[in-house]
Write a protein that holds these residues in place. Sequence first.
Motif, PDB file in Angstrom:
ATOM      1  N   TYR A 118     111.577   7.469 -29.955  1.00  0.00           N
ATOM      2  CA  TYR A 118     111.473   8.881 -30.308  1.00  0.00           C
ATOM      3  C   TYR A 118     110.962   9.018 -31.741  1.00  0.00           C
ATOM      4  O   TYR A 118     111.190   8.127 -32.568  1.00  0.00           O
ATOM      5  N   TYR A 119     110.340  10.146 -32.033  1.00  0.00           N
ATOM      6  CA  TYR A 119     109.966  10.507 -33.398  1.00  0.00           C
ATOM      7  C   TYR A 119     110.583  11.857 -33.718  1.00  0.00           C
ATOM      8  O   TYR A 119     110.682  12.721 -32.851  1.00  0.00           O
ATOM      9  N   THR A 120     110.962  12.022 -34.972  1.00  0.00           N
ATOM     10  CA  THR A 120     111.296  13.346 -35.475  1.00  0.00           C
ATOM     11  C   THR A 120     110.214  13.729 -36.480  1.00  0.00           C
ATOM     12  O   THR A 120     109.608  12.862 -37.114  1.00  0.00           O
ATOM     13  N   TYR A 121     109.975  15.032 -36.614  1.00  0.00           N
ATOM     14  CA  TYR A 121     108.893  15.539 -37.449  1.00  0.00           C
ATOM     15  C   TYR A 121     109.432  16.522 -38.475  1.00  0.00           C
ATOM     16  O   TYR A 121     110.410  17.221 -38.235  1.00  0.00           O
ATOM     17  N   GLU A 122     108.759  16.554 -39.606  1.00  0.00           N
ATOM     18  CA  GLU A 122     108.969  17.580 -40.618  1.00  0.00           C
ATOM     19  C   GLU A 122     107.593  17.919 -41.176  1.00  0.00           C
ATOM     20  O   GLU A 122     106.811  17.013 -41.486  1.00  0.00           O
ATOM     21  N   ASP A 123     107.290  19.207 -41.268  1.00  0.00           N
ATOM     22  CA  ASP A 123     105.959  19.657 -41.694  1.00  0.00           C
ATOM     23  C   ASP A 123     104.862  19.007 -40.847  1.00  0.00           C
ATOM     24  O   ASP A 123     103.820  18.603 -41.359  1.00  0.00           O
ATOM     25  N   ASN A 124     105.128  18.869 -39.551  1.00  0.00           N
ATOM     26  CA  ASN A 124     104.197  18.308 -38.569  1.00  0.00           C
ATOM     27  C   ASN A 124     103.874  16.827 -38.776  1.00  0.00           C
ATOM     28  O   ASN A 124     102.937  16.311 -38.179  1.00  0.00           O
ATOM     29  N   ASN A 125     104.638  16.140 -39.610  1.00  0.00           N
ATOM     30  CA  ASN A 125     104.449  14.710 -39.842  1.00  0.00           C
ATOM     31  C   ASN A 125     105.681  13.945 -39.378  1.00  0.00           C
ATOM     32  O   ASN A 125     106.806  14.427 -39.521  1.00  0.00           O
ATOM     33  N   VAL A 126     105.470  12.753 -38.840  1.00  0.00           N
ATOM     34  CA  VAL A 126     106.591  11.916 -38.414  1.00  0.00           C
ATOM     35  C   VAL A 126     107.418  11.552 -39.632  1.00  0.00           C
ATOM     36  O   VAL A 126     106.901  11.049 -40.629  1.00  0.00           O
ATOM     37  N   THR A 127     108.722  11.831 -39.554  1.00  0.00           N
ATOM     38  CA  THR A 127     109.611  11.503 -40.662  1.00  0.00           C
ATOM     39  C   THR A 127     110.591  10.390 -40.311  1.00  0.00           C
ATOM     40  O   THR A 127     111.147   9.754 -41.191  1.00  0.00           O
ATOM     41  N   ASP A 128     110.793  10.174 -38.997  1.00  0.00           N
ATOM     42  CA  ASP A 128     111.725   9.132 -38.601  1.00  0.00           C
ATOM     43  C   ASP A 128     111.399   8.712 -37.172  1.00  0.00           C
ATOM     44  O   ASP A 128     110.847   9.489 -36.390  1.00  0.00           O
ATOM     45  N   SER A 129     111.716   7.495 -36.841  1.00  0.00           N
ATOM     46  CA  SER A 129     111.589   7.028 -35.469  1.00  0.00           C
ATOM     47  C   SER A 129     112.851   6.263 -35.135  1.00  0.00           C
ATOM     48  O   SER A 129     113.471   5.657 -36.004  1.00  0.00           O
ATOM     49  N   PHE A 130     113.229   6.326 -33.881  1.00  0.00           N
ATOM     50  CA  PHE A 130     114.400   5.566 -33.486  1.00  0.00           C
ATOM     51  C   PHE A 130     114.244   5.101 -32.043  1.00  0.00           C
ATOM     52  O   PHE A 130     113.677   5.801 -31.210  1.00  0.00           O
ATOM     53  N   PRO A 131     114.733   3.889 -31.769  1.00  0.00           N
ATOM     54  CA  PRO A 131     114.599   3.312 -30.428  1.00  0.00           C
ATOM     55  C   PRO A 131     115.670   3.862 -29.490  1.00  0.00           C
ATOM     56  O   PRO A 131     116.610   4.539 -29.911  1.00  0.00           O
ATOM     57  N   ASN A 132     115.540   3.522 -28.210  1.00  0.00           N
ATOM     58  CA  ASN A 132     116.568   3.863 -27.237  1.00  0.00           C
ATOM     59  C   ASN A 132     117.849   3.108 -27.568  1.00  0.00           C
ATOM     60  O   ASN A 132     117.805   1.998 -28.111  1.00  0.00           O
ATOM     61  N   PHE A 181     101.682   7.531 -24.012  1.00  0.00           N
ATOM     62  CA  PHE A 181     101.566   8.950 -24.307  1.00  0.00           C
ATOM     63  C   PHE A 181     102.797   9.411 -25.052  1.00  0.00           C
ATOM     64  O   PHE A 181     103.849   8.774 -25.033  1.00  0.00           O
ATOM     65  N   ARG A 182     102.626  10.508 -25.727  1.00  0.00           N
ATOM     66  CA  ARG A 182     103.679  11.117 -26.536  1.00  0.00           C
ATOM     67  C   ARG A 182     103.750  12.589 -26.152  1.00  0.00           C
ATOM     68  O   ARG A 182     102.746  13.287 -26.186  1.00  0.00           O
ATOM     69  N   GLN A 183     104.936  13.051 -25.740  1.00  0.00           N
ATOM     70  CA  GLN A 183     105.136  14.475 -25.489  1.00  0.00           C
ATOM     71  C   GLN A 183     105.920  15.030 -26.672  1.00  0.00           C
ATOM     72  O   GLN A 183     107.007  14.575 -26.985  1.00  0.00           O
ATOM     73  N   ILE A 184     105.307  15.997 -27.344  1.00  0.00           N
ATOM     74  CA  ILE A 184     105.853  16.504 -28.607  1.00  0.00           C
ATOM     75  C   ILE A 184     106.372  17.922 -28.408  1.00  0.00           C
ATOM     76  O   ILE A 184     105.644  18.802 -27.943  1.00  0.00           O
ATOM     77  N   SER A 185     107.630  18.127 -28.768  1.00  0.00           N
ATOM     78  CA  SER A 185     108.226  19.463 -28.706  1.00  0.00           C
ATOM     79  C   SER A 185     107.762  20.271 -29.906  1.00  0.00           C
ATOM     80  O   SER A 185     107.699  19.761 -31.030  1.00  0.00           O
ATOM     81  N   ILE A 186     107.441  21.534 -29.644  1.00  0.00           N
ATOM     82  CA  ILE A 186     106.953  22.451 -30.665  1.00  0.00           C
ATOM     83  C   ILE A 186     107.959  23.596 -30.806  1.00  0.00           C
ATOM     84  O   ILE A 186     108.402  24.151 -29.795  1.00  0.00           O
ATOM     85  N   ASN A 187     108.315  23.962 -32.035  1.00  0.00           N
ATOM     86  CA  ASN A 187     109.264  25.057 -32.216  1.00  0.00           C
ATOM     87  C   ASN A 187     108.574  26.417 -32.145  1.00  0.00           C
ATOM     88  O   ASN A 187     107.359  26.507 -31.978  1.00  0.00           O
ATOM     89  N   GLU A 188     109.348  27.489 -32.303  1.00  0.00           N
ATOM     90  CA  GLU A 188     108.816  28.857 -32.182  1.00  0.00           C
ATOM     91  C   GLU A 188     107.784  29.183 -33.255  1.00  0.00           C
ATOM     92  O   GLU A 188     106.985  30.103 -33.089  1.00  0.00           O
ATOM     93  N   ASP A 189     107.752  28.417 -34.335  1.00  0.00           N
ATOM     94  CA  ASP A 189     106.760  28.628 -35.388  1.00  0.00           C
ATOM     95  C   ASP A 189     105.494  27.788 -35.172  1.00  0.00           C
ATOM     96  O   ASP A 189     104.573  27.811 -35.990  1.00  0.00           O
ATOM     97  N   GLY A 190     105.471  27.015 -34.082  1.00  0.00           N
ATOM     98  CA  GLY A 190     104.304  26.199 -33.786  1.00  0.00           C
ATOM     99  C   GLY A 190     104.298  24.846 -34.470  1.00  0.00           C
ATOM    100  O   GLY A 190     103.270  24.173 -34.510  1.00  0.00           O
ATOM    101  N   ASN A 191     105.447  24.420 -34.984  1.00  0.00           N
ATOM    102  CA  ASN A 191     105.537  23.140 -35.685  1.00  0.00           C
ATOM    103  C   ASN A 191     106.135  22.061 -34.791  1.00  0.00           C
ATOM    104  O   ASN A 191     107.041  22.329 -34.002  1.00  0.00           O
ATOM    105  N   ARG A 192     105.649  20.838 -34.948  1.00  0.00           N
ATOM    106  CA  ARG A 192     106.208  19.704 -34.222  1.00  0.00           C
ATOM    107  C   ARG A 192     107.630  19.447 -34.713  1.00  0.00           C
ATOM    108  O   ARG A 192     107.894  19.499 -35.907  1.00  0.00           O
ATOM    109  N   THR A 193     108.531  19.107 -33.757  1.00  0.00           N
ATOM    110  CA  THR A 193     109.916  18.835 -34.136  1.00  0.00           C
ATOM    111  C   THR A 193     110.407  17.469 -33.670  1.00  0.00           C
ATOM    112  O   THR A 193     111.154  16.804 -34.371  1.00  0.00           O
ATOM    113  N   PHE A 194     109.975  17.059 -32.475  1.00  0.00           N
ATOM    114  CA  PHE A 194     110.559  15.882 -31.841  1.00  0.00           C
ATOM    115  C   PHE A 194     109.590  15.366 -30.788  1.00  0.00           C
ATOM    116  O   PHE A 194     108.900  16.156 -30.153  1.00  0.00           O
ATOM    117  N   SER A 195     109.522  14.067 -30.585  1.00  0.00           N
ATOM    118  CA  SER A 195     108.699  13.549 -29.498  1.00  0.00           C
ATOM    119  C   SER A 195     109.412  12.432 -28.757  1.00  0.00           C
ATOM    120  O   SER A 195     110.234  11.712 -29.320  1.00  0.00           O
TER     121      SER A 195
END
Length: 151
Positions: free
Chosen positions: A43-57, A130-144
Amino acid sequence: MKNIVYILAVMFLGMILLAWNPYPDTKENPPVSLEGVWELVNYYTYEDNNVTDSFPNAEGYRQVKMYQDGKVMWTRKVPQDSTQWYGYGKYLSTDTSLVETLEYGSASMMKIIDTSRIFSFELQGGKDWFRQISINEDGNRTFSENYIRIR
């Protein structure tokens, strides 16, 4: 002599410009095809549409998705939890988006489906990932969720 060098330089530059194609042929770079079987790897987490962290299963965790003929089915195994997680529905994808509309699932998933059946993601990918990226109500990436092809 200078004219010959100048002519050769212009011809060489012209050949480079003719060979360069800013719009690659789709046969050379086909769109991502989700048809097949995929496994979640991290998984990736995003801040300001950039990957800020990744973590395995987590240890023993496994999630698999299958896409075929416009249908999607997924299942998840969480060893620390006896709750069953799976879902089935249809999907539509483009080069940049994925929309899954779930029809039914496990009891735990039906609680979610009862409030929201449609799941929309930004899609990024290649032949075997492939990466499916969740987008918040403001149109910013949050999680993939990040997948690799297993079949």
